[in-house]
Design an enzyme around this catalytic site. Structure first.
Site, PDB file in Angstrom:
ATOM      1  N   LYS A   1      53.644   3.722   4.860  1.00 35.77           N
ATOM      2  CA  LYS A   1      54.469   4.101   5.999  1.00 35.77           C
ATOM      3  C   LYS A   1      53.802   3.690   7.318  1.00 35.77           C
ATOM      4  O   LYS A   1      54.449   3.286   8.249  1.00 35.77           O
ATOM      5  CB  LYS A   1      54.731   5.609   6.013  1.00 35.77           C
ATOM      6  CG  LYS A   1      55.745   5.972   7.065  1.00 35.77           C
ATOM      7  CD  LYS A   1      56.055   7.435   7.049  1.00 35.77           C
ATOM      8  CE  LYS A   1      55.076   8.221   7.875  1.00 35.77           C
ATOM      9  NZ  LYS A   1      55.333   8.161   9.318  1.00 35.77           N
ATOM     10  N   ASP A   2      52.462   3.804   7.343  1.00 34.82           N
ATOM     11  CA  ASP A   2      51.707   3.367   8.523  1.00 34.82           C
ATOM     12  C   ASP A   2      51.101   1.999   8.206  1.00 34.82           C
ATOM     13  O   ASP A   2      49.892   1.851   8.047  1.00 34.82           O
ATOM     14  CB  ASP A   2      50.633   4.409   8.849  1.00 34.82           C
ATOM     15  CG  ASP A   2      51.251   5.757   9.170  1.00 34.82           C
ATOM     16  OD1 ASP A   2      51.706   5.940  10.297  1.00 34.82           O
ATOM     17  OD2 ASP A   2      51.325   6.624   8.263  1.00 34.82           O
TER      18      ASP A   2
ATOM     19  N   HIS B   1      52.884  17.066   3.133  1.00 32.95           N
ATOM     20  CA  HIS B   1      54.181  16.929   2.458  1.00 32.95           C
ATOM     21  C   HIS B   1      53.982  16.063   1.214  1.00 32.95           C
ATOM     22  O   HIS B   1      52.854  15.648   0.913  1.00 32.95           O
ATOM     23  CB  HIS B   1      55.210  16.342   3.424  1.00 32.95           C
ATOM     24  CG  HIS B   1      54.752  15.084   4.110  1.00 32.95           C
ATOM     25  ND1 HIS B   1      54.510  13.902   3.445  1.00 32.95           N
ATOM     26  CD2 HIS B   1      54.459  14.836   5.418  1.00 32.95           C
ATOM     27  CE1 HIS B   1      54.123  12.976   4.297  1.00 32.95           C
ATOM     28  NE2 HIS B   1      54.074  13.520   5.502  1.00 32.95           N
ATOM     29  N   ARG B   2      55.082  15.764   0.533  1.00 35.54           N
ATOM     30  CA  ARG B   2      54.975  15.017  -0.730  1.00 35.54           C
ATOM     31  C   ARG B   2      54.358  13.625  -0.564  1.00 35.54           C
ATOM     32  O   ARG B   2      53.833  13.059  -1.504  1.00 35.54           O
ATOM     33  CB  ARG B   2      56.354  14.895  -1.394  1.00 35.54           C
ATOM     34  CG  ARG B   2      56.761  16.163  -2.157  1.00 35.54           C
ATOM     35  CD  ARG B   2      58.025  15.918  -2.956  1.00 35.54           C
ATOM     36  NE  ARG B   2      59.140  15.584  -2.089  1.00 35.54           N
ATOM     37  CZ  ARG B   2      59.787  14.412  -2.078  1.00 35.54           C
ATOM     38  NH1 ARG B   2      59.443  13.447  -2.896  1.00 35.54           N
ATOM     39  NH2 ARG B   2      60.796  14.199  -1.252  1.00 35.54           N
TER      40      ARG B   2
ATOM     41  N   SER C   1      57.466  12.619   6.823  1.00 31.45           N
ATOM     42  CA  SER C   1      56.495  12.587   7.914  1.00 31.45           C
ATOM     43  C   SER C   1      56.303  14.012   8.414  1.00 31.45           C
ATOM     44  O   SER C   1      57.265  14.796   8.438  1.00 31.45           O
ATOM     45  CB  SER C   1      57.027  11.715   9.052  1.00 31.45           C
ATOM     46  OG  SER C   1      56.344  12.013  10.251  1.00 31.45           O
ATOM     47  N   SER C   2      55.080  14.337   8.818  1.00 30.57           N
ATOM     48  CA  SER C   2      54.838  15.679   9.369  1.00 30.57           C
ATOM     49  C   SER C   2      55.733  15.899  10.584  1.00 30.57           C
ATOM     50  O   SER C   2      56.155  17.012  10.862  1.00 30.57           O
ATOM     51  CB  SER C   2      53.372  15.817   9.772  1.00 30.57           C
ATOM     52  OG  SER C   2      52.552  15.478   8.683  1.00 30.57           O
TER      53      SER C   2
ATOM     54  N   MET D   1      46.187  14.431   8.713  1.00 31.18           N
ATOM     55  CA  MET D   1      46.185  15.305   9.889  1.00 31.18           C
ATOM     56  C   MET D   1      46.896  16.620   9.565  1.00 31.18           C
ATOM     57  O   MET D   1      47.349  17.323  10.467  1.00 31.18           O
ATOM     58  CB  MET D   1      46.852  14.594  11.068  1.00 31.18           C
ATOM     59  CG  MET D   1      46.086  13.320  11.445  1.00 31.18           C
ATOM     60  SD  MET D   1      46.387  12.775  13.133  1.00 31.18           S
ATOM     61  CE  MET D   1      48.120  12.441  13.080  1.00 31.18           C
TER      62      MET D   1
ATOM     63  N   HIS E   1      51.768  12.898   1.346  1.00 28.67           N
ATOM     64  CA  HIS E   1      50.323  13.117   1.210  1.00 28.67           C
ATOM     65  C   HIS E   1      49.961  13.366  -0.262  1.00 28.67           C
ATOM     66  O   HIS E   1      48.939  12.889  -0.762  1.00 28.67           O
ATOM     67  CB  HIS E   1      49.879  14.331   2.031  1.00 28.67           C
ATOM     68  CG  HIS E   1      50.101  14.193   3.517  1.00 28.67           C
ATOM     69  ND1 HIS E   1      51.034  14.931   4.196  1.00 28.67           N
ATOM     70  CD2 HIS E   1      49.491  13.404   4.448  1.00 28.67           C
ATOM     71  CE1 HIS E   1      50.994  14.621   5.490  1.00 28.67           C
ATOM     72  NE2 HIS E   1      50.075  13.698   5.668  1.00 28.67           N
TER      73      HIS E   1
HETATM   74  P1  AMP Z   1      49.052  11.705   8.525  1.00 35.10           P
HETATM   75  O1  AMP Z   1      48.705  13.089   8.104  1.00 35.10           O
HETATM   76  O2  AMP Z   1      50.451  11.565   9.057  1.00 35.10           O
HETATM   77  O3  AMP Z   1      48.004  11.067   9.397  1.00 35.10           O
HETATM   78  O4  AMP Z   1      49.067  10.855   7.203  1.00 35.10           O
HETATM   79  C1  AMP Z   1      47.963  10.807   6.343  1.00 35.10           C
HETATM   80  C2  AMP Z   1      48.174   9.699   5.347  1.00 35.10           C
HETATM   81  O5  AMP Z   1      49.361   9.929   4.620  1.00 35.10           O
HETATM   82  C3  AMP Z   1      48.337   8.313   6.033  1.00 35.10           C
HETATM   83  O6  AMP Z   1      47.627   7.355   5.270  1.00 35.10           O
HETATM   84  C4  AMP Z   1      49.807   8.103   5.981  1.00 35.10           C
HETATM   85  O7  AMP Z   1      50.164   6.739   5.951  1.00 35.10           O
HETATM   86  C5  AMP Z   1      50.173   8.782   4.661  1.00 35.10           C
HETATM   87  N1  AMP Z   1      51.590   9.119   4.646  1.00 35.10           N
HETATM   88  C6  AMP Z   1      52.273   9.805   5.592  1.00 35.10           C
HETATM   89  N2  AMP Z   1      53.581   9.888   5.258  1.00 35.10           N
HETATM   90  C7  AMP Z   1      53.716   9.237   4.079  1.00 35.10           C
HETATM   91  C8  AMP Z   1      54.822   8.968   3.217  1.00 35.10           C
HETATM   92  N3  AMP Z   1      56.057   9.376   3.504  1.00 35.10           N
HETATM   93  N4  AMP Z   1      54.591   8.270   2.082  1.00 35.10           N
HETATM   94  C9  AMP Z   1      53.329   7.842   1.784  1.00 35.10           C
HETATM   95  N5  AMP Z   1      52.266   8.078   2.549  1.00 35.10           N
HETATM   96  C10 AMP Z   1      52.439   8.750   3.681  1.00 35.10           C
END
Ligand code: AMP
Length: 285
Positions: free
Chosen positions: A149-150, A34-35, A185-186, A30, A37
């Site tokens: 994380k999720d 960050h690191r 986390s974003s 989304m 991703h």
């Molecule tokens: P998001 O943009 O928050 O929807 O996350 C996109 C993907 O990145 C999802 O599969 C999350 O689980 C993964 N993600 C987010 N934060 C982390 C993290 N700190 N370490 C590893 N994967 C992450």
């Protein structure tokens, strides 16, 4: 790096790649990258020939309009990070492209979705199921990368892939953390300096729970004590702190010998909802 924002154009490109026999890795995000991703992207680059990153803030997985409105956006920086990582293709559809009309299909993932995130964010996993299914159909990945994380999300996506026979392998990537232990986390971007200092308590709590559980401490009293004596006094308001048995993703009241489980937490800090978990498998016991 190629950039597409419409479904027909990206489909055509994917068709060409498939025709050339290229394997495709997909990292759905989304944005506000960050690191964490980047770790998913690096894994995809190692394991597949073409890495696609999608950026789409999926409105139907937000159960709070405020949370959706406040979700951080940083497209320029995202694009720079992706191009520096050597990502092959970015798919950035807008809402109209993904949802030209309201979706009426609904997923019911059963008991998995009635606990933790599913319980506290009604409709969230239906939205995740819809958007992931759409992205899989559009981008046809051989492998798709998700973060631990999720944990509940990736568990549910594995089930979705099995139930609907998507020809995609789901890869789970370990949680990337700051030095303080805070899971990247974003949403961390929205924390004040003070909030950032408090937030590592979430991971510390998970580690403390693990240690105490492995010593044989009773879970329910441990949990209450942590919530009342550690979290609330630090202005952390938990939605849940729970043990989950991993094979069925069901709540348990104490660890079961030889059964892998996770300790999962979701909590508000400064009105920002953060989640984290640690998995405890037999090897660590
Ligand atoms: P998001 O943009 O928050 O929807 O996350 C996109 C993907 O990145 C999802 O599969 C999350 O689980 C993964 N993600 C987010 N934060 C982390 C993290 N700190 N370490 C590893 N994967 C992450």
């Amino acid at each position: 790096m190629e950039k597409f924002d419409t479904i027909p154009a990206v489909r055509q490109h994917v068709k060409r790649l498939k025709g050339l026999g290229k394997s495709i890795g997909l990292v759905p995000t989304m944005g506000a990258l960050h690191r964490g991703h980047l770790e998913l992207i690096r894994r995809s680059k190692k394991e597949t020939e073409v890495t696609i990153v999608s950026i789409f803030v999926n409105p139907i997985q937000f159960n709070s309009p405020e949370d959706l409105a406040n979700y951080p956006k940083n497209l320029r920086q995202d694009m720079q990070m992706l191009s520096e990582e050597g990502v092959d293709l970015v798919f950035i559809p807008d809402e109209q492209e993904m949802y030209p009309e309201a979706v009426s299909t609904e997923f019911d993932f059963g008991p998995i979705e009635q606990v933790l995130e599913g319980r506290f964010r009604p409709g969230h996993f239906n939205g995740v199921g819809i958007v992931v299914s759409k992205l899989f159909h559009i981008l046809q990945p051989d492998r798709a990368y998700f973060g631990q994380k999720d944990l509940q999300q990736v568990t549910l996506i594995r089930k979705l892939v099995k139930d609907l026979s998507f020809p995609t392998s789901v890869v789970t990537v370990a949680t990337v953390r700051e030095e303080s232990g805070l899971a990247l986390s974003s949403r961390n971007l929205r924390l004040s300096e003070k909030g950032r200092k408090i937030a590592p308590l979430l991971y510390e709590t998970l580690l403390f729970c693990k240690e105490e559980l492995l010593k044989g401490q009773d879970w329910l009293s441990l949990k209450n004590e942590i919530i009342e004596r550690k979290l609330r006094p630090a202005s952390i308001e938990p939605d849940y702190l729970e043990l989950v048995e991993l094979s069925r993703f069901s709540l348990i009241n104490s660890p079961i010998p030889h059964v892998p489980f996770a300790i999962c937490i979701a909590a508000y800090i400064e009105n920002i909802r953060l989640i984290d978990n640690i998995v405890i498998s037999e090897k660590q016991n």
